[in-house]
Scaffold this motif. Sequence first.
Motif, PDB file in Angstrom:
ATOM      1  N   SER A  56       0.810  -1.223   0.000  1.00 33.33           N
ATOM      2  CA  SER A  56       0.000   0.000   0.000  1.00 33.33           C
ATOM      3  C   SER A  56       0.838   1.265   0.000  1.00 33.33           C
ATOM      4  O   SER A  56       0.300   2.362  -0.128  1.00 33.33           O
ATOM      5  N   THR A 102       2.368   4.126  -1.323  1.00 31.01           N
ATOM      6  CA  THR A 102       2.175   4.810  -2.610  1.00 31.01           C
ATOM      7  C   THR A 102       3.492   5.237  -3.243  1.00 31.01           C
ATOM      8  O   THR A 102       3.522   5.554  -4.428  1.00 31.01           O
ATOM      9  N   ASN A 112       4.421   0.665  -7.992  1.00 33.13           N
ATOM     10  CA  ASN A 112       3.053   1.034  -7.603  1.00 33.13           C
ATOM     11  C   ASN A 112       2.647   2.255  -8.427  1.00 33.13           C
ATOM     12  O   ASN A 112       2.439   3.348  -7.913  1.00 33.13           O
ATOM     13  N   THR A 135      -3.687   0.999  -2.935  1.00 34.29           N
ATOM     14  CA  THR A 135      -3.571   0.498  -1.570  1.00 34.29           C
ATOM     15  C   THR A 135      -4.205  -0.883  -1.527  1.00 34.29           C
ATOM     16  O   THR A 135      -5.106  -1.200  -2.317  1.00 34.29           O
ATOM     17  N   GLU A 178      -5.773  -4.211   0.845  1.00 32.13           N
ATOM     18  CA  GLU A 178      -6.406  -4.632   2.091  1.00 32.13           C
ATOM     19  C   GLU A 178      -6.675  -6.132   1.979  1.00 32.13           C
ATOM     20  O   GLU A 178      -7.085  -6.620   0.920  1.00 32.13           O
ATOM     21  N   LYS A 209      -7.987  -3.996  -3.713  1.00 36.45           N
ATOM     22  CA  LYS A 209      -7.275  -2.737  -3.938  1.00 36.45           C
ATOM     23  C   LYS A 209      -8.271  -1.581  -3.905  1.00 36.45           C
ATOM     24  O   LYS A 209      -9.461  -1.768  -4.149  1.00 36.45           O
ATOM     25  N   ASN A 210      -7.765  -0.392  -3.644  1.00 30.92           N
ATOM     26  CA  ASN A 210      -8.642   0.784  -3.609  1.00 30.92           C
ATOM     27  C   ASN A 210      -9.224   1.104  -4.984  1.00 30.92           C
ATOM     28  O   ASN A 210     -10.175   1.858  -5.101  1.00 30.92           O
TER      29      ASN A 210
END
Length: 113
Positions: free
Chosen positions: A21, A23, A28, A33, A35, A53-54
């Motif tokens: 995550s 950044t 990346n 991010t 989870e 992922k976000n």
Amino acid sequence: MRKDVAIELKNKAENIARKYSNTERTQNFNNETFEVSEIIPLSAQVAMVIFEKNTGKRAIAHFIHVNHPKNPFWQYYFLTSEHFINLDMLQKKYAEIEKHNFELNFEQQGEFL
């Protein structure tokens, strides 16, 4: 899966999510991010972890517990299509090796089934 191994797996997966995550992490490019979405045990020593992922996308990682006598740990890698191309060969080769090894149990006794 033993309780201590399961706890180690959960902690490792969450640490990986934090690490990926970042950044500012190289590779990346989308500032994603991660989870932990789901941990799926496959055996006492193997699991799959699905990361959300976000961006709404998901990633899957294969976790293998290395039961080292002094320092057990979880090893992982993120699966890609290239991994699946050859995974079926592992199962076939493993069966061949077990067959080969089984026969060696009887060679020294002059016996064979």
